[in-house]
Design a protein around this motif. Structure first.
Motif, PDB file in Angstrom:
ATOM      1  N   ARG A 240       0.830  -1.210   0.000  1.00 53.04           N
ATOM      2  CA  ARG A 240       0.000   0.000   0.000  1.00 53.04           C
ATOM      3  C   ARG A 240       0.862   1.257   0.000  1.00 53.04           C
ATOM      4  N   ALA A 241       1.979   1.221   0.703  1.00 55.44           N
ATOM      5  CA  ALA A 241       2.877   2.383   0.714  1.00 55.44           C
ATOM      6  C   ALA A 241       3.433   2.649  -0.683  1.00 55.44           C
ATOM      7  N   PHE A 242       3.879   1.594  -1.357  1.00 56.38           N
ATOM      8  CA  PHE A 242       4.359   1.755  -2.726  1.00 56.38           C
ATOM      9  C   PHE A 242       3.229   2.208  -3.654  1.00 56.38           C
ATOM     10  N   GLY A 243       2.022   1.681  -3.430  1.00 60.97           N
ATOM     11  CA  GLY A 243       0.890   2.095  -4.242  1.00 60.97           C
ATOM     12  C   GLY A 243       0.596   3.575  -4.098  1.00 60.97           C
ATOM     13  N   LEU A 244       0.597   4.069  -2.868  1.00 57.75           N
ATOM     14  CA  LEU A 244       0.390   5.500  -2.634  1.00 57.75           C
ATOM     15  C   LEU A 244       1.476   6.330  -3.300  1.00 57.75           C
ATOM     16  N   LEU A 245       2.707   5.873  -3.191  1.00 56.75           N
ATOM     17  CA  LEU A 245       3.833   6.607  -3.754  1.00 56.75           C
ATOM     18  C   LEU A 245       3.661   6.773  -5.265  1.00 56.75           C
ATOM     19  N   LYS A 246       3.322   5.687  -5.947  1.00 53.36           N
ATOM     20  CA  LYS A 246       3.192   5.739  -7.405  1.00 53.36           C
ATOM     21  C   LYS A 246       1.948   6.509  -7.832  1.00 53.36           C
ATOM     22  N   MET A 247       0.896   6.414  -7.038  1.00 54.13           N
ATOM     23  CA  MET A 247      -0.330   7.136  -7.375  1.00 54.13           C
ATOM     24  C   MET A 247      -0.170   8.644  -7.161  1.00 54.13           C
ATOM     25  N   ARG A 248       0.622   9.007  -6.153  1.00 54.86           N
ATOM     26  CA  ARG A 248       0.786  10.416  -5.811  1.00 54.86           C
ATOM     27  C   ARG A 248       1.683  11.149  -6.813  1.00 54.86           C
ATOM     28  N   PRO A 285      -4.977  12.579   1.163  1.00 53.83           N
ATOM     29  CA  PRO A 285      -5.983  12.733   0.104  1.00 53.83           C
ATOM     30  C   PRO A 285      -5.985  11.604  -0.921  1.00 53.83           C
ATOM     31  N   MET A 286      -4.899  10.849  -1.016  1.00 56.82           N
ATOM     32  CA  MET A 286      -4.806   9.787  -2.008  1.00 56.82           C
ATOM     33  C   MET A 286      -5.315   8.438  -1.498  1.00 56.82           C
ATOM     34  N   GLU A 287      -5.421   8.284  -0.189  1.00 50.64           N
ATOM     35  CA  GLU A 287      -5.667   6.956   0.356  1.00 50.64           C
ATOM     36  C   GLU A 287      -7.048   6.416  -0.009  1.00 50.64           C
ATOM     37  N   ALA A 288      -8.030   7.317  -0.178  1.00 44.14           N
ATOM     38  CA  ALA A 288      -9.376   6.870  -0.516  1.00 44.14           C
ATOM     39  C   ALA A 288      -9.424   6.191  -1.888  1.00 44.14           C
ATOM     40  N   GLU A 289      -8.479   6.533  -2.757  1.00 44.98           N
ATOM     41  CA  GLU A 289      -8.465   5.974  -4.109  1.00 44.98           C
ATOM     42  C   GLU A 289      -7.490   4.802  -4.238  1.00 44.98           C
ATOM     43  N   LEU A 290      -6.847   4.436  -3.135  1.00 43.95           N
ATOM     44  CA  LEU A 290      -5.737   3.474  -3.229  1.00 43.95           C
ATOM     45  C   LEU A 290      -6.197   2.077  -3.648  1.00 43.95           C
ATOM     46  N   ASP A 291      -7.292   1.591  -3.077  1.00 45.38           N
ATOM     47  CA  ASP A 291      -7.724   0.230  -3.386  1.00 45.38           C
ATOM     48  C   ASP A 291      -8.024   0.068  -4.875  1.00 45.38           C
ATOM     49  N   GLU A 292      -8.689   1.055  -5.445  1.00 44.14           N
ATOM     50  CA  GLU A 292      -8.990   0.993  -6.878  1.00 44.14           C
ATOM     51  C   GLU A 292      -7.718   1.038  -7.706  1.00 44.14           C
ATOM     52  N   MET A 294      -4.718   0.009  -6.826  1.00 43.44           N
ATOM     53  CA  MET A 294      -3.949  -1.227  -6.697  1.00 43.44           C
ATOM     54  C   MET A 294      -4.595  -2.383  -7.455  1.00 43.44           C
ATOM     55  N   GLN A 295      -5.897  -2.333  -7.630  1.00 45.32           N
ATOM     56  CA  GLN A 295      -6.556  -3.368  -8.419  1.00 45.32           C
ATOM     57  C   GLN A 295      -6.146  -3.251  -9.883  1.00 45.32           C
ATOM     58  N   GLU A 296      -5.965  -2.014 -10.347  1.00 44.73           N
ATOM     59  CA  GLU A 296      -5.550  -1.803 -11.727  1.00 44.73           C
ATOM     60  C   GLU A 296      -4.069  -2.120 -11.892  1.00 44.73           C
ATOM     61  N   PHE A 297      -3.769  -2.129 -11.448  1.00 50.25           N
ATOM     62  CA  PHE A 297      -2.330  -2.222 -11.540  1.00 50.25           C
ATOM     63  C   PHE A 297      -1.542  -3.577 -11.353  1.00 50.25           C
TER      64      PHE A 297
END
Length: 340
Positions: A240-248, A285-292, A294-297
């Motif tokens: 999840r930390a890596f996911g947030l990093l890449k999404m941000r 602000p990014m965490e609410a979108e994290l699950d979606e 990470m599924q794409e990805f």
């Protein structure tokens, strides 16, 4: 971007105005960044964050900020150097899980200091180096080792290894270098099966499923399955930390035209600023979108003799894992009998 509202600031710079002001203060006080005759630190930082967030090209930033390409490039590198000096204050200090922890994900892993894994981040390299940086996914990438705490703040990061490098090899490098990953004896990280099960690194049982059960009526059938389920639930924080990093930070979504060393520095800067956002903003602000999405990805006063510096298999560590799995299973079975 900065003055209008927190909403606009978050949208354009990935943080609210309070966090932005703290970041500017840090690069002034610790990074040594100074206003120039024609530009203040706040504008330099806004340009820098906007480039990281949206991976905008120089010509686009020229239009947005009405500055010359040379000015933008020069200040981008000035800010990057200043942010890299913040590692000591922005990287999370490890905090072992306490004996009295009530956190359902972590209470079994007493003295654990977090989770560890590697991720691939695309980079641009010279043609002669492409074969070394080509990953198992056929991308031109660097293998980035990260270690994070349960709150998704990074404790350690090592970037720069070729995408073809095995995770275990990167970890060995992290334990041996001067600026190394420090694992005090008695503490450990949760890791996946890409790493050896050895002192300091607790991994799942091999050939036993270890993703959480999605169907509520399905239960683990052995202590090993139960252990792997608990392990995966806690270790998920590094993913999840890596996911947030890449999404941000859009700059991490594909290789840029900067020299490789600069691309590596950008990865580190993104990690440090990510930690500041996690520290200062009550709601990421990014965490609410994290699950979606990470599924794409991965303290200088510590004695080297009290740090783990190798990653070799250990019978004692295997016994530790077996005992932990048995304790988990005993408690779980007792609860089931009580419910019946």
């Amino acid at each position: 971007m900065i003055v209008r509202s927190d909403i606009a600031c978050i949208e354009q710079l990935r943080m609210d105005r309070h966090t932005f002001n703290i970041l500017c203060s840090l690069v002034r006080e610790i990074g040594g960044l100074r206003d120039t005759k024609n530009m203040v630190v706040e504008e330099m930082m806004a340009m820098f964050l906007h480039i990281l967030a949206f991976e905008e090209k120089n010509r686009e930033i020229k239009y947005d900020f009405q500055r010359s390409g040379e000015t933008i490039s020069r200040h981008f590198h000035d800010v990057l150097r200043a942010v890299l000096k913040l590692s000591r204050v922005l990287l999370k200090k490890p905090e072992p899980i306490p004996e009295d922890s009530t956190d359902e994900r972590w209470k079994w892993f007493k003295n654990c200091i977090g989770a560890l894994d590697g991720t691939l981040i695309d980079v641009t390299v010279p043609v002669d180096d492409k074969s070394r940086y080509r990953s198992r996914k056929n991308t031109i990438s660097t293998n980035v080792l990260g270690a994070c705490a349960p709150d998704l703040q990074f404790i350690y990061v090592l970037a720069g290894w070729e995408g073809s490098a095995a995770d275990g090899r990167v970890l060995r490098s992290a334990l041996e270098r001067d600026n190394r990953l420090k694992v005090p004896r008695g503490n450990y990280y949760l890791a996946d099966l890409g790493y050896k099960h050895c002192e300091g690194f607790l991994v799942p049982y091999r050939n036993i499923r270890y993703h959480e059960w999605r169907r509520g009526n399905e239960q683990p059938n052995s202590k090993e399955e139960l252990y792997n389920m608990k392990h995966a639930s806690a270790r998920n924080v590094i993913e999840r930390a890596f996911g947030l990093l890449k999404m941000r930070w859009g700059a991490l979504s594909k290789g840029t035209k900067y020299p490789l060393n600069t691309q590596i520095d950008i990865i580190l800067a993104c990690v440090y600023i990510h930690n500041l956002i996690r520290q200062q903003m009550g709601v990421d602000p990014m965490e609410a979108e994290l699950d979606e999405f990470m599924q794409e990805f991965d303290d200088d006063d510590e004695n080297d003799e009290d740090l783990i510096q190798t990653c070799e298999t250990s019978p004692a560590w295997t016994i530790f894992r077996n005992n932990l799995a048995q304790d988990m299973h005993n408690v779980w079975m007792a609860r089931r009998h009580h419910q019946l």
